[in-house]
Design a protein around this motif. Structure first.
Motif, PDB file in Angstrom:
ATOM      1  N   MET A  15      76.072 -62.641 -48.929  1.00 51.35           N
ATOM      2  CA  MET A  15      75.801 -62.914 -47.481  1.00 51.35           C
ATOM      3  C   MET A  15      75.222 -61.747 -46.349  1.00 51.35           C
ATOM      4  O   MET A  15      74.083 -61.778 -45.880  1.00 51.35           O
ATOM      5  CB  MET A  15      77.055 -63.493 -46.642  1.00 51.35           C
ATOM      6  CG  MET A  15      77.899 -64.703 -47.168  1.00 51.35           C
ATOM      7  SD  MET A  15      76.711 -66.032 -46.630  1.00 51.35           S
ATOM      8  CE  MET A  15      76.686 -66.258 -45.376  1.00 51.35           C
ATOM      9  N   ALA A  16      76.204 -60.787 -47.383  1.00 47.04           N
ATOM     10  CA  ALA A  16      75.027 -59.331 -46.642  1.00 47.04           C
ATOM     11  C   ALA A  16      73.974 -59.134 -47.128  1.00 47.04           C
ATOM     12  O   ALA A  16      73.381 -58.670 -45.951  1.00 47.04           O
ATOM     13  CB  ALA A  16      75.881 -58.074 -47.284  1.00 47.04           C
ATOM     14  N   MET A  17      73.483 -59.543 -48.632  1.00 48.65           N
ATOM     15  CA  MET A  17      71.944 -59.018 -48.717  1.00 48.65           C
ATOM     16  C   MET A  17      70.925 -59.955 -47.705  1.00 48.65           C
ATOM     17  O   MET A  17      70.286 -59.706 -47.132  1.00 48.65           O
ATOM     18  CB  MET A  17      71.994 -59.360 -50.309  1.00 48.65           C
ATOM     19  CG  MET A  17      72.670 -58.433 -50.983  1.00 48.65           C
ATOM     20  SD  MET A  17      71.774 -56.674 -51.078  1.00 48.65           S
ATOM     21  CE  MET A  17      70.163 -57.469 -51.552  1.00 48.65           C
ATOM     22  N   LEU A  18      72.007 -61.198 -47.452  1.00 46.94           N
ATOM     23  CA  LEU A  18      70.869 -62.219 -47.086  1.00 46.94           C
ATOM     24  C   LEU A  18      70.591 -61.768 -45.239  1.00 46.94           C
ATOM     25  O   LEU A  18      69.657 -61.326 -44.729  1.00 46.94           O
ATOM     26  CB  LEU A  18      71.240 -63.469 -46.702  1.00 46.94           C
ATOM     27  CG  LEU A  18      71.235 -63.986 -48.447  1.00 46.94           C
ATOM     28  CD1 LEU A  18      71.821 -65.453 -48.196  1.00 46.94           C
ATOM     29  CD2 LEU A  18      70.538 -64.794 -48.619  1.00 46.94           C
ATOM     30  N   LEU A  19      71.201 -60.705 -44.426  1.00 45.54           N
ATOM     31  CA  LEU A  19      71.732 -60.387 -43.557  1.00 45.54           C
ATOM     32  C   LEU A  19      70.769 -59.268 -43.405  1.00 45.54           C
ATOM     33  O   LEU A  19      70.265 -59.243 -41.924  1.00 45.54           O
ATOM     34  CB  LEU A  19      72.446 -60.497 -42.786  1.00 45.54           C
ATOM     35  CG  LEU A  19      73.872 -61.473 -42.562  1.00 45.54           C
ATOM     36  CD1 LEU A  19      75.631 -60.958 -42.520  1.00 45.54           C
ATOM     37  CD2 LEU A  19      73.943 -62.223 -41.952  1.00 45.54           C
ATOM     38  N   THR A  20      70.358 -58.593 -44.551  1.00 44.06           N
ATOM     39  CA  THR A  20      69.580 -57.395 -43.724  1.00 44.06           C
ATOM     40  C   THR A  20      68.155 -57.882 -44.248  1.00 44.06           C
ATOM     41  O   THR A  20      67.087 -56.943 -43.822  1.00 44.06           O
ATOM     42  CB  THR A  20      69.771 -56.884 -45.670  1.00 44.06           C
ATOM     43  OG1 THR A  20      69.027 -57.151 -46.370  1.00 44.06           O
ATOM     44  CG2 THR A  20      70.836 -56.129 -45.802  1.00 44.06           C
ATOM     45  N   GLY A  21      67.384 -59.623 -44.109  1.00 44.95           N
ATOM     46  CA  GLY A  21      66.677 -60.223 -43.861  1.00 44.95           C
ATOM     47  C   GLY A  21      65.791 -59.662 -45.530  1.00 44.95           C
ATOM     48  O   GLY A  21      64.656 -60.253 -45.629  1.00 44.95           O
ATOM     49  N   GLY A  27      68.232 -61.003 -53.010  1.00 45.33           N
ATOM     50  CA  GLY A  27      69.445 -60.963 -52.486  1.00 45.33           C
ATOM     51  C   GLY A  27      70.668 -62.230 -53.115  1.00 45.33           C
ATOM     52  O   GLY A  27      71.202 -61.011 -53.730  1.00 45.33           O
ATOM     53  N   ILE A  28      70.517 -63.124 -53.733  1.00 42.96           N
ATOM     54  CA  ILE A  28      70.881 -63.600 -55.074  1.00 42.96           C
ATOM     55  C   ILE A  28      70.724 -63.114 -55.515  1.00 42.96           C
ATOM     56  O   ILE A  28      72.323 -62.731 -57.278  1.00 42.96           O
ATOM     57  CB  ILE A  28      70.850 -65.605 -54.300  1.00 42.96           C
ATOM     58  CG1 ILE A  28      71.285 -65.996 -52.895  1.00 42.96           C
ATOM     59  CG2 ILE A  28      71.590 -65.973 -55.539  1.00 42.96           C
ATOM     60  CD1 ILE A  28      70.572 -67.424 -52.595  1.00 42.96           C
ATOM     61  N   ASP A 345      67.116 -74.967 -46.517  1.00 41.17           N
ATOM     62  CA  ASP A 345      68.220 -76.379 -47.230  1.00 41.17           C
ATOM     63  C   ASP A 345      68.496 -75.195 -48.230  1.00 41.17           C
ATOM     64  O   ASP A 345      69.208 -75.249 -49.196  1.00 41.17           O
ATOM     65  CB  ASP A 345      66.951 -77.271 -47.422  1.00 41.17           C
ATOM     66  CG  ASP A 345      65.627 -77.384 -47.204  1.00 41.17           C
ATOM     67  OD1 ASP A 345      65.128 -76.101 -47.031  1.00 41.17           O
ATOM     68  OD2 ASP A 345      64.863 -78.293 -48.173  1.00 41.17           O
ATOM     69  N   THR A 346      67.075 -74.658 -48.982  1.00 37.41           N
ATOM     70  CA  THR A 346      67.280 -73.910 -50.546  1.00 37.41           C
ATOM     71  C   THR A 346      68.371 -73.319 -50.472  1.00 37.41           C
ATOM     72  O   THR A 346      68.898 -72.881 -51.577  1.00 37.41           O
ATOM     73  CB  THR A 346      65.793 -73.007 -51.135  1.00 37.41           C
ATOM     74  OG1 THR A 346      65.105 -72.615 -49.314  1.00 37.41           O
ATOM     75  CG2 THR A 346      64.579 -75.025 -51.227  1.00 37.41           C
ATOM     76  N   ALA A 347      68.812 -72.436 -49.336  1.00 36.39           N
ATOM     77  CA  ALA A 347      68.958 -71.243 -49.396  1.00 36.39           C
ATOM     78  C   ALA A 347      70.221 -71.621 -49.377  1.00 36.39           C
ATOM     79  O   ALA A 347      71.570 -71.135 -50.283  1.00 36.39           O
ATOM     80  CB  ALA A 347      69.212 -70.099 -47.656  1.00 36.39           C
ATOM     81  N   MET A 348      70.842 -72.691 -48.465  1.00 32.63           N
ATOM     82  CA  MET A 348      72.045 -73.329 -48.814  1.00 32.63           C
ATOM     83  C   MET A 348      72.360 -74.320 -49.683  1.00 32.63           C
ATOM     84  O   MET A 348      73.830 -74.106 -50.550  1.00 32.63           O
ATOM     85  CB  MET A 348      72.496 -74.146 -47.802  1.00 32.63           C
ATOM     86  CG  MET A 348      72.425 -73.930 -46.048  1.00 32.63           C
ATOM     87  SD  MET A 348      72.487 -75.396 -45.066  1.00 32.63           S
ATOM     88  CE  MET A 348      71.226 -76.831 -45.183  1.00 32.63           C
TER      89      MET A 348
END
Length: 441
Positions: A15-21, A27-28, A345-348
């Motif tokens: 989640m932290a990686m995704l919040l960095t943009g 990120g995953i 949707d793909t991220a979820m």
């Protein structure tokens, strides 16, 4: 450090990686690979990403992905939907709300020819919306139905989202596609009912076209436009008919659909060099994006499986909290709705699928049915603030007179209809499961 603590650390790190943009797959995948090396070292840590890549490359149905993406872009870029909308304009225009009804039917037909939400939204926003506004239709009502109707592309076959779900959940794509047909038609029927009721109560929201305007259209032209409505039916039947009858495989059916769409565009003289290049580049970009996301999701899920995190989550919900199986399913759907306000949707799917799908299986729910529930929540996520994907696309493509506030307010009744459909499918799962059961039995 306990396995549960490691799993929570991985989830928070992702989640932290995704919040960095960072891009979703980066990120995953980064968290998955680093965790694998820290846990198993260089003797086994590198196997997770490598094995996931090989598994993805060996999954034959993935070849359907570029075929359906190509078909969607050909339909959109070559403007094959123009005649479809003209047909609905002529045949439904004389009744109150008729053009809005025709727009919903257009969205259904476009959804049956491509597996993407964005293609339907582009057609609705650029072809239907300006005409509806010019005819005096309520901008909030029509903006909402275009967004809701375009989201049907990820529920009815050939849905790309269901292909991705099938890959991660290891379920047959054909059964998932068939499971999405009746729920998609049910939701479209609710959209139609919504327009009919509102325009019946207040005809000013969707004024009928003047009869003198339609009187000048020759009968031959009306029949020609009516024939254009056969096109999506032919494309859909050419794909799904032989596949359901068992004459061709899933991949072969996707090639048939893509080839017919390309042939029709060429025969109509709309497959220009510019359109060809645009479709190729867009198809390559979307296909590669999905492949990278799936690769990262498989690697992340493999590490989670190795930690036994899924069993820990099952024990937490079932033993420690003591929730019933239906309470857990409802909580899972609520979490999807919350995540959908911030993620696509793909991220979820790649974030929660390694956790939720084994839990659904442990609760003895049907994974085909759950795939339909997940897809409906994705539809809601597409149009819910603050970061609904379709909201910003609509604002970019809509005329200036449609503001972001209008777009936000337009989706309130549409979200209510989608939630109603979700509840009905949860209560009556056979709406989704009857057709695949009949065909595959």
């Amino acid at each position: 450090m306990s396995y549960e603590a490691i799993a929570i650390t991985m989830f928070l790190g992702m989640m932290a990686m995704l919040l960095t943009g960072q891009r979703v797959f980066a990120g995953i995948g980064f968290v998955a690979v680093i965790a694998a090396f820290l846990l198993w070292g260089d003797r086994g840590g590198h196997d997770f990403a490598f094995t996931s890549a090989i598994k993805l490359m060996n999954w034959y149905p993935m070849l359907t992905l570029p075929m359906f993406v190509w078909m969607g872009y050909v339909m959109s870029e070559s403007r094959l939907a123009d005649d479809l909308y003209k047909m609905f304009h002529v045949w439904f225009g004389p009744i109150p709300g008729g053009l809005a009804i025709g727009t919903i039917l257009l969205m259904v037909l476009v959804s049956a020819m491509n597996g993407l939400s964005v293609a339907g939204l582009a057609i609705g926003a650029t072809i239907a919306l300006p005409e509806l506004l010019k005819r005096g239709y309520d901008k909030r009502m029509v903006t909402g139905i275009i967004q809701g109707g375009s989201s049907l592309g990820i529920l009815v076959p050939p849905s790309i989202v269901l292909v991705l779900y099938a890959m991660i959940a290891r379920q047959p794509v054909g059964q998932l596609w068939l499971a999405g047909i009746f729920p998609g038609l049910l939701m479209a029927g609710f959209f139609l009912l919504y327009v009919v009721i509102r325009c019946r109560l207040n005809p000013a929201l969707g004024p009928a076209l003047p009869r003198e305007e339609l009187a000048g259209i020759p009968r031959a032209e009306k029949l020609r436009l009516l024939r254009s409505g056969v096109l999506p039916v032919v494309i859909f039947a050419s794909m799904m008919g032989p596949f359901v009858m068992g004459y061709v495989s899933l991949v072969e059916s996707s090639v048939i659909g893509a080839a017919i769409a390309t042939l029709v565009a060429a025969l109509k003289g709309r497959l220009t060099r510019a359109v060809w290049e645009k479709c190729l580049v867009s198809t390559l970009g979307v296909s590669c994006m999905f492949m990278w996301i799936l690769l990262a999701a498989l690697a992340f899920g493999a590490v989670f499986d190795g930690l036994g995190a899924v069993k820990a989550i099952e024990s937490f919900f079932l033993d420690e909290l003591g929730l019933s199986r239906w309470e857990i399913i409802i909580l899972m759907q609520v979490s999807f709705l919350v995540l959908g306000m911030f993620l696509d949707d793909t991220a979820m799917l790649v974030i929660v699928a390694p956790l939720y799908i084994p839990l659904v299986r442990a609760l003895e729910f049907d994974l085909i049915w759950y795939g339909v529930l997940y897809t409906i929540t994705c539809q809601i996520a597409y149009i819910t603030p603050p970061f609904g994907y379709n909201l910003f696309l609509m604002r970019a493509m809509a005329p200036d007179q449609v503001g972001l506030t209008d777009i936000y307010r337009s989706i309130v009744p549409i979200v209510a209809i989608m939630l109603l459909t979700l509840v009905i499918i949860m209560i009556f799962p056979q709406i989704a499961l009857w057709l695949p059961g009949q065909v595959y039995n």
